[in-house]
Enzyme design. Structure first.
Site, mmCIF file in Angstrom:
data_model
loop_
_atom_site.group_PDB
_atom_site.id
_atom_site.type_symbol
_atom_site.label_atom_id
_atom_site.label_comp_id
_atom_site.label_asym_id
_atom_site.label_seq_id
_atom_site.Cartn_x
_atom_site.Cartn_y
_atom_site.Cartn_z
ATOM 1 C CB ALA A 117 8.140 -25.225 17.384
ATOM 2 C CG MET A 118 5.270 -20.702 16.626
ATOM 3 S SD MET A 118 4.927 -19.082 16.965
ATOM 4 C CE MET A 118 6.627 -18.456 16.595
ATOM 5 N NE ARG A 119 9.704 -25.776 13.074
ATOM 6 C CZ ARG A 119 10.558 -25.470 14.007
ATOM 7 N NH1 ARG A 119 10.259 -24.073 14.687
ATOM 8 N NH2 ARG A 119 11.409 -26.062 14.479
ATOM 9 C CE1 TYR A 120 7.407 -29.196 13.029
ATOM 10 C CE2 TYR A 120 8.436 -28.611 14.965
ATOM 11 C CZ TYR A 120 8.417 -28.987 13.679
ATOM 12 O OH TYR A 120 9.676 -28.978 13.127
ATOM 13 C CB THR A 121 1.033 -26.269 18.363
ATOM 14 O OG1 THR A 121 1.232 -24.874 18.194
ATOM 15 C CG2 THR A 121 1.783 -27.242 18.995
#
Length: 752
Positions: A117-121
């Site tokens: 998810a974009m919150r991790y990358t």
């Protein structure tokens, strides 16, 4: 109904609504612009990241921050779709030249959508993205309001290379689609330079430089050059890619897969065939991929005798190891209209875009230089009259008009003088100002010279293209190699090719022994039974049986019982006519020519494939006259062979074997004339048939006597097909005949 309501026919409203939606999808979502090769969402992502300062040397920043800026400022759509577009631009296995440099889980070739998810990358722009952004803000792009009119965004990016071809794109609009493959940067740049140098360059000359698509994989492009040319001529077509494999210790190692093909899926496809017993020659599958070897799939055969070339050819035809990619060079041109363009049109139109971009950049810089020169002239006046300038500033309530009036300078020059701090005035030196003036005047002359000369403009374009090709280019990854079309194997082809010996007993029991070194007569037989015939061949060749009525049957050796036992009766596998028994058995290549004949004196030539009948009841092969029998089939090695026929009465006739017709079945033509009365009474009939190479010598055994017939003596019995033949005394009871040929060894693959 309110007076303010507008009446509109439903069909007009729906037509306009559909047209507006279609144009929106085409222009603002699905199709790329020829100038920068980007769709709007891609352009907005790249621009938003540049505005956040996320260049190639910046620290990584959470992807959610970028997506938030894109959605909030430029692209009011779903966050997941926006993030997925961003992910694609970061995947080196999806983009030939990625625009985004990602940190974290951005998916894998086996599963491109397995990204976190974009919150991790985290992400930033790649170095390649500089080619799209470095000239932004230099008067090179048109700016348009964003969706809510609160800020501006670039209508297109000033790409320094034809990104439309380098990364390609896919998209589905309304009533149209686009599928532009990626290409090699060095090849495309060289083609563009060639087109600048020689505007009349033809498509064929460009294709000598741009060999074809260049996908982010080492798999081979196997489409013929002629088809690739048609694609670039028409703007439409398809190319095929095939996996790259080598042999290691008898196993197949696949080291490169076609674009966007999952290795796990390929292994599943092969395993499914193995479970369905469609790949009996494959023993094991392994996925040995790791960081050092991103793709390493191992296929282990059952034995080293398996033809892995044939197996791979089958897998190319039945799995994703070979894949076709549609090409549709559809894009929005400089005129703002979507169109399918050929390679020459794309490069020509992009060069027009690039030429305009460079011209705008140079004009922008020239304007800046002229403004600075104008200010420097005013500063020089101030330096030369420093005391008077200071006095005017100290004494005048409105120093700007006074300066303009006293020294004849412009408002801009006066403002520049007034904005200088005192310490700067103290440091002003005539040499420093004149030095900057000289440099800027040289630059001005250079810029004006380029803008006024097409030749100089072309030189600059070529120089910049070559510099970018040197800085960002790389070697071609997808080699172009023409290959034969892959074909799936039939069930027959899949059988293992191992030497076997088929043994037939007098009572019609059959069995299959591995190898050719078999003592067939010495095998164990049932009580009252004994050896009748044996034939040698391969386990993937059918064995053909011919019965006493002239019918032929075929059985795959793999279905026969092992020679360790006593076999099985043929009647359990074949349905013979009442009273018929199997008389002959043979195994040959499909195209091997054979002589089929009856002892009534008739025969014809056929191929082994003509004898093959897979059904239990077989098929009629040779039509027998009343009381006639089938002669043993004879192999024809050469079209120049001679056929020797010997009757019971001792008559001999020899003629070229090609005098007989080639049929798939029938009675055949007359080989030697046997009077019907004698044949009916059993006094005469065809006793022996031999296919002889030229210059053969015969040794005939009659009782204890040996009669040797040399080539010159055999010439005495040569005649036309169908004649009565020459009566040779003492040959009525021939025991056996030996053939001595100086040219080749006679066939010895069968025993009867």
């Amino acid at each position: 109904m309110s007076d303010m309501a507008e009446r509109l026919a439903l069909h007009e409203f729906t037509e306009n609504a559909y047209l507006n939606y279609s144009m929106y999808v085409i222009m603002d979502r699905a199709l790329p612009f020829i100038g920068d090769g980007l769709k709007p969402v891609q352009r907005r992502i790249v621009y938003a990241m540049s505005e956040l300062g996320l260049n190639a040397t910046a620290k990584f920043k959470k992807s959610a921050r970028t997506v938030g800026d894109v959605l909030g400022k430029y692209h009011p759509h779903g966050d997941s779709a926006c993030y997925e577009a961003m992910v694609l631009m970061a995947q080196p296995f999806s983009y030939r030249y990625p625009l985004v440099d990602g940190q974290g889980n951005w998916g894998a070739p086996d599963d491109p959508k397995s990204f976190a998810a974009m919150r991790y990358t985290e992400s930033r722009l790649s170095k390649y993205a500089e080619l799209l952004l470095s000239e932004l803000g230099q008067g090179t792009a048109d700016w348009v309001p964003n969706f809510d009119g609160t800020m501006q965004e670039p209508k297109m990016l000033p790409a320094r290379l034809p990104n439309i071809l380098l990364n390609g794109t896919t998209g589905i609009a309304v009533g149209m689609a686009t599928d532009i493959p990626p290409h090699n940067l060095r090849e495309v740049a060289k083609a563009a330079i060639t087109l600048i140098e020689q505007p009349k360059t033809t498509l064929d000359q460009l294709l000598d430089i741009v060999q074809g698509p260049d996908y982010p994989t080492e798999a081979e492009i196997i489409t013929p050059r002629a088809e690739i040319r048609k694609i670039y001529e028409n703007g439409r077509g398809s190319v095929r890619m095939r996996a790259v494999w080598t042999k290691e210790d008898g196993a197949v190692v696949i080291s490169a897969l076609p674009h966007q093909v999952s290795g796990a899926k390929v292994l599943e496809q092969i395993a499914a065939q193995m479970r369905n017993k469609k790949l009996p020659m494959v023993d094991d599958l392994r996925d040995e991929s790791d960081h050092e070897n991103p793709t390493r799939l191992v296929i282990v055969p059952r034995s080293n005798r398996v033809d892995m070339e044939q197996v791979m050819n089958h897998l190319f035809a039945t799995t994703d190891l070979e894949k076709s990619y549609r090409i549709n060079l559809n894009m929005i041109g400089l005129d703002g209209r979507p169109a399918v363009k050929n390679l020459l049109e794309i490069l020509t139109e992009w060069l027009a875009f690039r030429r305009d971009t460079v011209r705008r950049r140079l004009n922008y810089r020239l304007e800046k230089v002229l403004k600075r020169l104008h200010i420097l002239e005013g500063l020089l006046v101030a330096f030369l009259n420093i005391d008077e300038v200071i006095e005017i500033i100290r004494s005048e309530d409105e120093p700007k008009p006074a300066l303009m009036s006293r020294f004849g300078i412009s408002e801009t020059q006066a403002e520049a003088i007034l904005e200088l701090k005192l310490r700067h005035l103290a440091k002003l030196e005539e040499m420093k100002i004149r030095g900057e003036q000289d440099e800027l005047e040289k630059e001005r002359d250079q810029l004006q010279g380029i803008l006024a000369s097409e030749r100089k403009m072309n030189t600059l374009l070529k120089k910049e293209l070559q510099a970018d090709a040197d800085a960002y280019g790389d070697d071609r990854r997808s080699p172009l190699r023409e290959r034969e079309e892959a074909k799936a194997m039939s069930e027959h082809d899949m059988l293992p090719s191992e030497p076997v010996t088929i043994v037939l007993s007098q009572m019609g029991w059959v069995r299959s022994a591995k190898g050719h070194d078999i003592d067939a007569p010495g095998l164990n037989y049932k009580a009252g039974d004994s050896f009748k015939a044996a034939v040698k061949g391969k386990s993937n060749q059918p064995v053909v049986f011919i019965d006493t009525t002239g019918r032929s049957y075929a059985i795959d050796p793999i279905t026969l019982p092992s020679a360790r036992g006593q076999g099985e009766p043929l009647t359990g596998k074949l349905t013979l006519p009442p009273g018929a028994t199997v008389e002959h058995m043979l195994m040959e290549g499909d195209d091997q020519k054979l002589l089929m004949a009856s002892d009534a004196g008739y025969g014809f030539v056929c191929t082994f494939n003509d004898l093959v009948a897979r059904n239990r009841a077989g098929k009629t092969l040779i039509t027998l006259p009343e009381n006639a029998h089938v002669m043993p089939p004879l192999v024809i090695e050469d079209e120049h062979d001679m056929l020797l026929a010997i009757t019971q009465a001792g008559r001999m006739l020899m003629f070229p074997v090609d005098s007989l017709p080639q049929l798939s079945k029938g009675k055949g033509n007359k080989i030697i004339n046997i009077p019907s009365a004698e044949a009916a009474k059993g006094d005469d009939g065809l006793a022996h048939l031999y296919v002889l190479p030229p210059q053969s010598t015969l040794t005939i055994h009659v009782g204890k006597r040996k009669i040797k017939l040399r080539p010159e003596e055999l010439q005495k019995v040569v005649g036309e097909r169908g004649r009565r033949g020459t009566l040779m005394r003492g040959l009525q009871r021939i025991d056996r005949i030996e053939i001595d040929s100086p040219h080749r060894v006679s066939h010895g693959d069968s025993e009867e």
